[in-house]
Each structure stands twice: as structure tokens, then as C-alpha cells.
Design a protein around this motif. Structure first.
Motif, PDB file in Angstrom:
ATOM      1  N   ILE A  29       0.836  -1.197   0.000  1.00 29.95           N
ATOM      2  CA  ILE A  29       0.000   0.000   0.000  1.00 29.95           C
ATOM      3  C   ILE A  29       0.875   1.253   0.000  1.00 29.95           C
ATOM      4  O   ILE A  29       0.630   2.211  -0.739  1.00 29.95           O
ATOM      5  N   LEU A  30       1.911   1.240   0.806  1.00 32.03           N
ATOM      6  CA  LEU A  30       2.838   2.371   0.863  1.00 32.03           C
ATOM      7  C   LEU A  30       3.541   2.567  -0.469  1.00 32.03           C
ATOM      8  O   LEU A  30       3.684   3.696  -0.961  1.00 32.03           O
ATOM      9  N   ALA A  31       3.959   1.454  -1.085  1.00 36.05           N
ATOM     10  CA  ALA A  31       4.620   1.540  -2.382  1.00 36.05           C
ATOM     11  C   ALA A  31       3.661   2.035  -3.460  1.00 36.05           C
ATOM     12  O   ALA A  31       4.045   2.792  -4.351  1.00 36.05           O
ATOM     13  N   GLY A  32       2.394   1.588  -3.372  1.00 41.72           N
ATOM     14  CA  GLY A  32       1.407   2.047  -4.342  1.00 41.72           C
ATOM     15  C   GLY A  32       1.153   3.534  -4.248  1.00 41.72           C
ATOM     16  O   GLY A  32       1.060   4.231  -5.270  1.00 41.72           O
ATOM     17  N   LEU A  33       1.046   4.066  -3.024  1.00 41.55           N
ATOM     18  CA  LEU A  33       0.852   5.502  -2.855  1.00 41.55           C
ATOM     19  C   LEU A  33       2.061   6.287  -3.359  1.00 41.55           C
ATOM     20  O   LEU A  33       1.922   7.338  -3.992  1.00 41.55           O
ATOM     21  N   THR A  34       3.249   5.763  -3.094  1.00 41.25           N
ATOM     22  CA  THR A  34       4.469   6.421  -3.577  1.00 41.25           C
ATOM     23  C   THR A  34       4.514   6.440  -5.101  1.00 41.25           C
ATOM     24  O   THR A  34       4.838   7.459  -5.723  1.00 41.25           O
ATOM     25  N   THR A  35       4.183   5.293  -5.713  1.00 37.68           N
ATOM     26  CA  THR A  35       4.177   5.219  -7.174  1.00 37.68           C
ATOM     27  C   THR A  35       3.139   6.158  -7.767  1.00 37.68           C
ATOM     28  O   THR A  35       3.391   6.837  -8.769  1.00 37.68           O
ATOM     29  N   PHE A  36       1.973   6.223  -7.136  1.00 35.79           N
ATOM     30  CA  PHE A  36       0.914   7.121  -7.616  1.00 35.79           C
ATOM     31  C   PHE A  36       1.378   8.574  -7.608  1.00 35.79           C
ATOM     32  O   PHE A  36       1.240   9.292  -8.615  1.00 35.79           O
ATOM     33  N   LEU A  37       1.951   9.018  -6.505  1.00 35.00           N
ATOM     34  CA  LEU A  37       2.387  10.408  -6.416  1.00 35.00           C
ATOM     35  C   LEU A  37       3.579  10.674  -7.333  1.00 35.00           C
ATOM     36  O   LEU A  37       3.715  11.773  -7.877  1.00 35.00           O
ATOM     37  N   ALA A  38       4.447   9.666  -7.498  1.00 34.79           N
ATOM     38  CA  ALA A  38       5.591   9.847  -8.388  1.00 34.79           C
ATOM     39  C   ALA A  38       5.164   9.934  -9.851  1.00 34.79           C
ATOM     40  O   ALA A  38       5.820  10.583 -10.667  1.00 34.79           O
ATOM     41  N   MET A  39       4.034   9.283 -10.190  1.00 34.38           N
ATOM     42  CA  MET A  39       3.562   9.297 -11.579  1.00 34.38           C
ATOM     43  C   MET A  39       2.661  10.483 -11.890  1.00 34.38           C
ATOM     44  O   MET A  39       2.253  10.655 -13.039  1.00 34.38           O
ATOM     45  N   VAL A  40       2.351  11.283 -10.879  1.00 40.01           N
ATOM     46  CA  VAL A  40       1.483  12.434 -11.117  1.00 40.01           C
ATOM     47  C   VAL A  40       2.125  13.407 -12.114  1.00 40.01           C
ATOM     48  O   VAL A  40       1.423  14.163 -12.789  1.00 40.01           O
TER      49      VAL A  40
END
Length: 298
Positions: A29-40
Motif C-alpha cells: 500500500i505504501l509503495a502504491g501511494l508512492t508510485t501514484f504520487l511519483a507518476m502524477v
């Protein structure tokens, strides 16, 4: 005394092979949130690039979000791989700056060229040619592709915040921009914080840095303002017109445009292949021969 794991959680863990990959639900979940914000960045950079070529930025924004969401969902549920899918910045730059602005190809013909590229790329993937390239790609080329894409994104980010600007004088194509401006300073602080937290292996370091820098920018930078949380998406421009289904495939099949279609295909193949190889290496998804498991599964 250990608490038994619920069957639903066991099946969830088994389906996505979370424990088998040495991870946990919390970590994913933490990695998914990080990936989401990094891909913004893509929902800002892609509309900005194509907007300079005459595409409606608002419609491109919605399209970019749809591509990333559906692509990532299919990658997770069908391929069962912890990878996110987004718009290729290299293909976006080539379409906007080379096809439309450089060669003066109309937007419908450019869309037709991108469509043909997608068809050819699908055939290359379905026939196993791309998997063969992925298996036999030298490690030097794979690492170089990953580094090159990273430097390309870094250059785009540096241009976006004003760290580098176009050099009007003869010499290098870029020059040092407004080094003391607030966006540049905050970007450098954020980059240094990410390096430091990653060096110390702080869990969620990238995520914490992105949130902190965003909150500081929202509170201090006058150029940043809160526009709300929700808005109705639209694939039309300010005049109510849409580019949906306006692609000109016949125009893209002309002899003068076909070389550009082939260039798009080659860029897509090696961009995607190199990126997958680099990401798979970071995620420990390579086999003993340093081949991507995504290729081995196919």
C-alpha cells in the motif's frame, strides 16, 4: 499465541504473491501511494507537451489519467506484476515536437500514426518478438536505457521548475535558469531529502518528501492555489470540440509519414523494453540469467 490469518487475506496474498516476493500488504500500500504520487508528473507534463502542439490540454489530462489507470489495473490483475503503466514521455515528445511542430503534420494524421504504432507494437508483443528482445537485450543497453529515460525525465522536471532554460546564445542548448527561485530551491531540497532518506532506507521516504514539499508549496508559493478536490472530466476543449475518433489513418499511411510511424514503433519497443528491464531489476524480478520474468512468463 498466533492469530490465524483470515481466508480472504490468505487468498489475496496468494493471488498477488505478496509474501512470496518478500513484501507485506502494508508495504505494498505504501509503495502504491508512492508510485501514484511519483507518476502524477505525467498528468502535468503530457498535457503541457501536447498542448504546445495544439492538442486540448484538459482532454489530454483526462486521457492520460485513463491510460494510466486502466493500464495499471490490467498489469496488476492480469499480468499480476507490481508495475504501473503510464504514458511514454519519449513518445509524447516525439509526437508533439517532431511530428506536429517539426514536420508540420496535422493532429489527425499524427493521431493516426500513433494508432498504427499501437497496432504494430501489439503485434510485436503478441508474436513474442518483444519478449525475445527483452531476453537478449545486453545488460549495458538495458541499464543505459533506464538511465537515459531517467535523465530525460530529470531534464523535463528541471525545465518545468525553471532550473534550466533554453539558451538563446550560441553554444549549449540549455542554460542555468533562475537558481534562487522558490520552485527551484524546493525541488533541490526535495531531491536531496529523497536521496538522504533512501540512503538511510527510511520506509516511505519518497512519499513523505512528496507530501511535505507539496504542502509547503501550497502554503507558501503564491503561484500555487487550491482548486478543489473534484471536477467533472471532459474530453472536449473550451469550444466543445473533441479529437475523439478524429484520427486520420489514411493520412498516416502516406509515404512521407510512414518513416515517422516506424520511428514511433522503434522508440516504443526499446523504451518499453529498457524500462521494464530496469524496473524489473530494481524490483528483483529478474531470473538467474538476469532476464526479466515478464519475458520468461510469455
Amino acid at each position: 499465541m498466533s492469530t490465524p490469518t483470515p481466508p480472504a487475506r490468505r487468498s489475496f496474498d496468494a493471488w498477488f504473491q505478496i509474501s512470496a516476493r518478500g513484501s507485506s500488504v502494508r508495504q505494498e500500500i505504501l509503495a502504491g501511494l508512492t508510485t501514484f504520487l511519483a507518476m502524477v508528473y505525467s498528468v502535468i507534463v503530457v498535457p503541457g507537451m501536447l498542448g504546445k502542439a495544439g492538442f486540448p490540454p484538459a482532454a489530454v489530462f483526462v486521457s492520460t489519467c485513463l491510460v494510466a489507470s486502466f493500464g495499471s489495473i490490467i498489469m496488476g490483475l492480469w499480468a499480476n506484476l507490481p508495475m504501473a503503466i503510464g504514458c511514454a514521455i519519449s513518445l509524447t515528445a516525439f509526437t508533439a515536437f517532431s511530428l506536429v511542430l517539426g514536420q508540420q503534420i496535422s493532429i489527425p494524421v499524427a493521431l493516426g500514426a500513433v494508432f498504427l504504432m499501437g497496432v504494430l507494437f501489439t503485434l510485436i508483443s503478441a508474436t513474442g518478438i518483444r519478449a525475445w528482445i527483452l531476453r537478449n537485450l545486453p545488460m549495458g543497453v538495458a541499464h543505459g536505457t533506464g538511465v537515459g529515460i531517467g535523465l530525460f525525465l530529470l531534464l523535463i522536471a528541471a525545465d518545468g521548475v525553471g532550473l534550466v532554460v533554453k539558451n538563446p546564445a550560441p553554444g549549449l542548448p540549455v542554460a542555468l535558469g533562475h537558481f534562487t527561485s522558490f520552485p527551484v530551491i524546493m525541488s533541490l531540497i526535495g531531491l536531496a531529502a529523497i536521496f538522504g532518506l533512501e540512503k538511510r532506507r527510511v520506509p516511505g521516504g519518497i512519499l513523505l518528501t512528496i507530501i511535505a514539499i507539496s504542502l509547503i508549496g501550497l502554503a507558501v508559493d503564491p503561484a500555487v492555489s487550491f482548486k478543489g478536490l473534484f471536477a467533472m472530466p471532459s474530453l472536449r476543449d473550451a469550444n466543445g470540440e473533441s479529437l475523439l475518433f478524429s484520427l486520420d489513418i489514411g493520412g498516416a499511411l502516406q509515404a512521407a509519414v510512414l518513416p515517422s510511424v516506424l520511428a514511433l514503433v522503434m522508440t516504443a519497443v526499446f523504451d518499453a523494453t529498457g524500462t521494464i528491464r530496469a524496473v524489473a531489476g530494481q524490483a528483483n524480478l529478474l531470473d538467474k540469467e538476469d532476464r526479466s520474468l515478464t519475458a520468461a512468463r510469455r
